[in-house]
Design a protein around this motif. Sequence first.
Motif, PDB file in Angstrom:
ATOM      1  N   ASP A  77       0.838  -1.194   0.000  1.00 31.45           N
ATOM      2  CA  ASP A  77       0.000   0.000   0.000  1.00 31.45           C
ATOM      3  C   ASP A  77       0.872   1.243   0.000  1.00 31.45           C
ATOM      4  O   ASP A  77       1.906   1.313   0.673  1.00 31.45           O
ATOM      5  CB  ASP A  77      -0.915   0.017   1.228  1.00 31.45           C
ATOM      6  CG  ASP A  77      -1.969  -1.080   1.153  1.00 31.45           C
ATOM      7  OD1 ASP A  77      -2.250  -1.537   0.024  1.00 31.45           O
ATOM      8  OD2 ASP A  77      -2.493  -1.475   2.204  1.00 31.45           O
ATOM      9  N   ALA A  78       0.443   2.254  -0.767  1.00 31.10           N
ATOM     10  CA  ALA A  78       1.191   3.504  -0.844  1.00 31.10           C
ATOM     11  C   ALA A  78       1.011   4.295   0.442  1.00 31.10           C
ATOM     12  O   ALA A  78      -0.105   4.431   0.944  1.00 31.10           O
ATOM     13  CB  ALA A  78       0.713   4.336  -2.033  1.00 31.10           C
ATOM     14  N   PRO A  79       2.093   4.830   1.038  1.00 30.70           N
ATOM     15  CA  PRO A  79       1.951   5.674   2.228  1.00 30.70           C
ATOM     16  C   PRO A  79       1.142   6.919   1.899  1.00 30.70           C
ATOM     17  O   PRO A  79       1.228   7.466   0.804  1.00 30.70           O
ATOM     18  CB  PRO A  79       3.404   6.024   2.593  1.00 30.70           C
ATOM     19  CG  PRO A  79       4.249   5.045   1.849  1.00 30.70           C
ATOM     20  CD  PRO A  79       3.498   4.669   0.629  1.00 30.70           C
ATOM     21  N   GLU A  80       0.335   7.371   2.857  1.00 32.83           N
ATOM     22  CA  GLU A  80      -0.444   8.585   2.669  1.00 32.83           C
ATOM     23  C   GLU A  80       0.276   9.755   3.343  1.00 32.83           C
ATOM     24  O   GLU A  80       0.869   9.615   4.398  1.00 32.83           O
ATOM     25  CB  GLU A  80      -1.843   8.431   3.253  1.00 32.83           C
ATOM     26  CG  GLU A  80      -2.691   7.402   2.526  1.00 32.83           C
ATOM     27  CD  GLU A  80      -4.127   7.411   3.006  1.00 32.83           C
ATOM     28  OE1 GLU A  80      -4.432   8.228   3.900  1.00 32.83           O
ATOM     29  OE2 GLU A  80      -4.929   6.619   2.493  1.00 32.83           O
ATOM     30  N   PHE A  81       0.209  10.912   2.685  1.00 27.40           N
ATOM     31  CA  PHE A  81       0.791  12.110   3.274  1.00 27.40           C
ATOM     32  C   PHE A  81      -0.034  13.301   2.824  1.00 27.40           C
ATOM     33  O   PHE A  81      -0.851  13.204   1.918  1.00 27.40           O
ATOM     34  CB  PHE A  81       2.258  12.276   2.863  1.00 27.40           C
ATOM     35  CG  PHE A  81       2.463  12.446   1.390  1.00 27.40           C
ATOM     36  CD1 PHE A  81       2.468  13.704   0.811  1.00 27.40           C
ATOM     37  CD2 PHE A  81       2.647  11.340   0.576  1.00 27.40           C
ATOM     38  CE1 PHE A  81       2.660  13.856  -0.544  1.00 27.40           C
ATOM     39  CE2 PHE A  81       2.843  11.497  -0.783  1.00 27.40           C
ATOM     40  CZ  PHE A  81       2.846  12.758  -1.337  1.00 27.40           C
ATOM     41  N   VAL A  82       0.163  14.421   3.467  1.00 27.73           N
ATOM     42  CA  VAL A  82      -0.610  15.627   3.188  1.00 27.73           C
ATOM     43  C   VAL A  82       0.356  16.755   2.862  1.00 27.73           C
ATOM     44  O   VAL A  82       1.350  16.957   3.551  1.00 27.73           O
ATOM     45  CB  VAL A  82      -1.505  16.021   4.383  1.00 27.73           C
ATOM     46  CG1 VAL A  82      -2.205  17.345   4.112  1.00 27.73           C
ATOM     47  CG2 VAL A  82      -2.515  14.924   4.665  1.00 27.73           C
ATOM     48  N   VAL A  83       0.084  17.476   1.758  1.00 27.33           N
ATOM     49  CA  VAL A  83       0.847  18.663   1.393  1.00 27.33           C
ATOM     50  C   VAL A  83      -0.004  19.885   1.681  1.00 27.33           C
ATOM     51  O   VAL A  83      -1.164  19.940   1.292  1.00 27.33           O
ATOM     52  CB  VAL A  83       1.239  18.617  -0.102  1.00 27.33           C
ATOM     53  CG1 VAL A  83       1.830  19.942  -0.533  1.00 27.33           C
ATOM     54  CG2 VAL A  83       2.244  17.506  -0.343  1.00 27.33           C
TER      55      VAL A  83
END
Length: 347
Positions: free
Chosen positions: A10-16
Amino acid sequence: MATLPAIGSDAPEFVVHSPRGALAPVSTGEPRVLAFVRAWRAEHLGREDLHAIRATLRGLGAELVVLAEDGVWSFRPDDDPDQLADYSDRLAGDVATAALLYGVRGARDAVFVIDADGTIRFAHRELDIGPRLASALEAAAEAVLAPPPPLFTRREWVSSCLVAGFAFTFLRACRGDDKAAVPAPEPAAPAPNELDIVLDINGKRHQLRVEPRVSLLDALRERLDLTGTKKGCDAGQCGACTVLADGKRVLSCLTLAATAQGKQITTIEGVADGDKLHPVQTAFVEHDALQCGFCTPGQITSAIGLIAEDRAHTDDEVREHMSGNLCRCGAYPNIVAAIQAARGGSK
């Protein structure tokens, strides 16, 4: 040491964060191509690179998100690039955090292909992309769309064929079978991935190499830069993409480019005679038959074909035969008046 995300994970989630608020470049529900290109800038993007990026994204059915030191950009196959965030200290920190989450170390670039379920389909972290973003995306697409590797090597295949051949011959000798072996049919040649076609557009011949599924509309806009023909619904319902084929009205979004060979194609760019407008164009200007103008190229080419058909004479007949061309601005009364004026039927 943190474990790097592997292909299939699963792709890691992040916030910009940006002045517009919090942006989530990677989320589930839509295929994405995530590119960490530290030294990339918007001015690096030329017309040929934009066409190549759009073609690659169209083949993957995905959106591209570019994270660079100068900002964050979003690319969709049929839209212009959209800058999601400008440079800021906080944005630089967010991009650095995202790079660590995806295992991108130091000043290296990376490309990730993530499917609609948020699973990493392709990952290449040790890159130096710089301005060569289109080439990096094409390599990623080839890796994702490549057929699965064979189950055995060529040497194993040859050995298996030899063993099978000797065994077959030995068994036939044991049975005393005197019938001649029937030769196996030759395998059919694989279908070509691209076709070489010649299109006659506005009196000029154009040689193109396209995939069999490419529509006439995409060939006009993406390959020949004839952007007067508009892409509205891309489903044959709005009429914005209308062109003339041998003088007949056709919807270019539903017409394969390969089937347009041998026909005289006329687009909105070819209806005028140099600086002299076509009578239908003049009538549209004089009767104010346009507002936003997006549907106007399709309206004009459809009207030219309608007049050539000579089947609609009254206002109601014109409305009926032009019903396939939609105008969201509602300029229908002026459009009918312009068509009647162009054919000499106005009061």
